[in-house]
Design an enzyme around this catalytic site. Structure first.
Site, mmCIF file in Angstrom:
data_model
loop_
_atom_site.group_PDB
_atom_site.id
_atom_site.type_symbol
_atom_site.label_atom_id
_atom_site.label_comp_id
_atom_site.label_asym_id
_atom_site.label_seq_id
_atom_site.Cartn_x
_atom_site.Cartn_y
_atom_site.Cartn_z
ATOM 1 N N GLU A 168 17.309 -15.383 49.666
ATOM 2 C CA GLU A 168 17.422 -14.763 50.989
ATOM 3 C C GLU A 168 17.291 -13.239 50.929
ATOM 4 O OE1 GLU A 168 21.022 -16.165 52.826
ATOM 5 O OE2 GLU A 168 20.423 -18.265 52.630
ATOM 6 N N CYS A 169 16.412 -12.773 50.077
ATOM 7 C CA CYS A 169 16.208 -11.340 49.850
ATOM 8 C C CYS A 169 14.863 -10.916 50.440
ATOM 9 C CB CYS A 169 16.235 -11.093 48.331
ATOM 10 S SG CYS A 169 15.933 -9.391 47.819
ATOM 11 N N ASP A 170 14.745 -9.649 50.792
ATOM 12 C CA ASP A 170 13.450 -9.141 51.252
ATOM 13 C C ASP A 170 12.378 -9.305 50.178
ATOM 14 O OD1 ASP A 170 14.511 -8.434 53.694
ATOM 15 O OD2 ASP A 170 14.634 -6.286 53.245
ATOM 16 N N TYR A 171 12.786 -9.369 48.905
ATOM 17 C CA TYR A 171 11.829 -9.521 47.803
ATOM 18 C C TYR A 171 11.561 -10.983 47.439
ATOM 19 C CZ TYR A 171 12.629 -4.527 47.094
ATOM 20 O OH TYR A 171 12.733 -3.164 47.255
ATOM 21 N N THR A 172 12.195 -11.928 48.124
ATOM 22 C CA THR A 172 12.009 -13.343 47.816
ATOM 23 C C THR A 172 10.534 -13.757 47.798
ATOM 24 O OG1 THR A 172 14.214 -13.882 48.617
ATOM 25 C CG2 THR A 172 12.648 -15.703 48.489
#
Length: 160
Positions: free
Chosen positions: A35-39
């Site tokens: 659930e990360c912007d970098y996922t």
């Protein structure tokens, strides 16, 4: 022999993964989260793995929930998410702490004074490259996508 090869970690299914199984290979280790912007980097990690795996390259994804609780799932949820959304085929480990008093042994090894850039992990998707001899040779910031030319060139150089 490198201390890296003396370590073990559980994979996502609960099996013990001896890191000695990576002897003679180039390995990218990445702390991952769903659930990360970098996922979306999962896509490029898989593409990089597919590009170089036949040359002795491995990716090891290490789920971690220490950064804004961005990996809340259990092993089954993480596996399902990665397979369904990104068709991940590289190894994923159990969810671990990469910093702090409960830091797993692998991340203690990666962040100590032997690292080219020692110090704690700053965020999800920080990348380390281990060379064929088990030495930490590179550390890349989370925002640097695995498809970036700098990373791709380093992988090719260490595989040569």
């Amino acid at each position: 022999m490198s201390a890296f090869y003396d370590l073990t970690i559980q994979d996502l299914t609960g099996e013990i993964l001896p890191l000695s199984s990576y002897a003679g290979k180039v390995v990218m280790i990445v702390n991952v989260a769903s659930e990360c912007d970098y996922t979306p980097q999962y896509k490029q990690l898989q593409k990089t793995y597919d590009t170089f795996k036949d040359q002795g390259f491995e990716v090891l994804g290490v789920p971690c929930n220490q950064f804004w609780a961005q990996e809340p799932g259990d092993a089954a949820q993480i596996k399902s998410f990665c397979e369904k959304n990104y068709a991940i085929t590289f190894k994923l480990t159990e969810k671990v702490d990469v910093n702090g008093e409960n830091q797993c042994p692998l991340y203690h090894f990666l962040t100590n004074e032997r690292s080219p850039k020692p110090g704690q992990i700053d965020w999800n998707f920080e990348k380390f490259i281990i060379d064929k001899t088990g030495q930490i040779v590179e550390r890349f910031a989370p925002e640097l996508d695995p498809s970036d030319k700098a990373i791709q060139d380093k992988i090719q150089a260490y595989l040569a």
